[in-house]
Structures are given as structure tokens and as C-alpha cells.
Motif scaffolding. Sequence first.
Motif, PDB file in Angstrom:
ATOM      1  N   LEU A  29       0.830  -1.210   0.000  1.00  0.00           N
ATOM      2  CA  LEU A  29       0.000   0.000   0.000  1.00  0.00           C
ATOM      3  C   LEU A  29       0.863   1.258   0.000  1.00  0.00           C
ATOM      4  CD1 LEU A  29      -2.878  -0.980   2.468  1.00  0.00           C
ATOM      5  CD2 LEU A  29      -2.954  -0.881  -0.036  1.00  0.00           C
ATOM      6  N   SER A  33       0.839   4.182  -2.749  1.00  0.00           N
ATOM      7  CA  SER A  33       0.558   5.534  -2.280  1.00  0.00           C
ATOM      8  C   SER A  33       1.525   6.557  -2.868  1.00  0.00           C
ATOM      9  CB  SER A  33       0.631   5.564  -0.750  1.00  0.00           C
ATOM     10  OG  SER A  33       0.451   6.871  -0.260  1.00  0.00           O
ATOM     11  N   ILE A 238      -6.550   3.699   0.884  1.00  0.00           N
ATOM     12  CA  ILE A 238      -5.195   3.150   1.001  1.00  0.00           C
ATOM     13  C   ILE A 238      -4.566   3.557   2.336  1.00  0.00           C
ATOM     14  CG2 ILE A 238      -2.842   3.360   0.091  1.00  0.00           C
ATOM     15  CD1 ILE A 238      -4.054   3.338  -2.709  1.00  0.00           C
TER      16      ILE A 238
END
Length: 315
Positions: A29, A33, A238
Motif C-alpha cells: 500500500l 501511495s 489506502i
Amino acid sequence: MSESTNNNSFYKRHTWLVPLTCLLAGGALIGISTNLAKAAGQIGLSPLAFLFWSITGAAFLLSAVAILRNDLPPLTVRSLEYYSVAALVSVAGSNLILFSAIPQVGAGFVALIIALPPLLTYLGALFMRMETFNVVRAMGVVAALSGVGVLAIRKFSAPDASIFWILLALCGPVLLAIGNIYRTLRWPNAASPSSLAPGMLIAAAIFLGVVGTLPNFSLAVPTGALLPIGLIVLQAFIFAGQFLLLFLLQKTGGPVLLSLLGSVGAIVGVPVAIFLQGESPPEGLFLGASLIALGIVLVTWGGVKMIVIPDNTHQ
């Protein structure tokens, strides 16, 4: 050996599965990101606005989960201090630095340098006597750091390198390492990961909102198109998953394993930056990524041995 003893032995030998799963999912994640932050800049979202609205959305999502589970963030002097300091170093400060640096140094480079905290975290944990020295884990930390070092040196030597932005970007991992140590040392008594995560994000949103009121800063979002809103919503989900996994990993794996989130983020984020964002591969990518991957394996394996060996001594 009794059945209960066998079950207890099995449990101890497999307690590494939970932190390892959190490590891999949370790191992935993080890698995604960093690339979303670059995409946001390309459509006119400032780093501060993108970060503020995404963090605010994530705080709302995790707060809703906490309410449904009846596991609200504790409101004590200790917990309020925890939210404030953790939000400043682990969320608001570090992410604002990294998101601001992405347009200048690239999403791939930022994804790589967030693998830097392991050495600082490990040294800090040893100094604070939070971690016992383990040769395998130490070798893993050195390997991961060496991999990032190879890539950072190549970045400095590039003809178009911006020394200021490279140095500023490197401050982000320092704050992340400080956050790793602080959150472990000051974890409020009896507080669950799912209750602390929303408290930290709410505090981070407040900090970022205050910055947005200062001259030359803005929280404005481009209007007339759905893409900016869509990116913010996606980043909010996220962030919600990333920080919830971060706290779970903090509780189950300790500060050193936690610091390897950045290494996993690098392995995921760099290919995304190259193949989907069109960035040029960083110099020394194969050697650097190989050393980072080796570091993850060694630190994880060292943690498994620390769990299993004490169990064997009682048989």
C-alpha cells in the motif's frame, strides 16, 4: 508431550505469519501511495491538499470502523500526547516532506528511500534496549540499507540532480524511524491498534489543516473534474488500510520489523513508477532492489528464530 504443549508450540512457531502478512500488505500500500501522490500532482492537486483530504478521509473510515466495533480511541492525557507526537512525525511531517519531494525527485526514488528507516530504527531499538542484538537481523538491516545507499548515491551523481530536494526527501525516513521508536515506547496501556490508528489520523488531519491556513499554502481541490476527487477517495482507503496494518504490525512484530514496511514499499513502488508512470529506472536498480529484498528475508527470518529458539529450550 501433551496436546496443549503441542498446540502452544505450534502457535509460537507460527506467530510470525501475522506480522509478515501485515508487512507485505502494508508495504504494498505504501508503494502504491507514493505513485498516487505523483499522479495527483500531475492533475493539479498540491501535495498538502492531497495529503490533508486523504488523511481526513482515512480518519473518517477508521473512526467509523472503531464505532462499529465499539473500540473508540481512548481520550486520556497519555493517549492525546501519543496521537499528537505520532501524527506529527509518522504522518503529517514525514508524508508532507515525501509527497512534496515526489515531483522533484520522482516517485521511484521516494519509494526507494522509505526503505531507509530500518538501520535507524534498529540502532534506536538497541540503544533503548527494546531489541536484543541478533546477528541475522543485523545483517538484514545492513543489506536493506546498502541497497538504498546504492540507489541514493547514483541519484546524487545524476547530472540533473536537485541536491536540496534529495536531502529534504531523506529527512522523511528519519522522521519515520523516530515514529517507529516513539509509538512502541509510548503505546497507551490496554489500547488496541484499531482504536489508536484513527486517533493518530485525526490529529494528523488537524496539523495539516492548520498548515493549510498559513500564507502560500492551500487545501483547495481543482473543481470541474471527478478525477481529483476519485484520487483522494482512493488514497483515503489506502491510507486507512496502511495505517491500520502499521499499528497491527507495531503490536505483533515490533519496531524493527515495522521499519521494513518501507523496503516492501520500495519493491512495489519502483516498478509501478517505471511501468505505469513512465519514469526511467533508477541507476543501480537491480543491485539495490536485490539487497533490499535480501534484507527483508534476513530480518524476518531472524525474528522467526528469536521466537522458535526459546521455545526449543523448554522441551
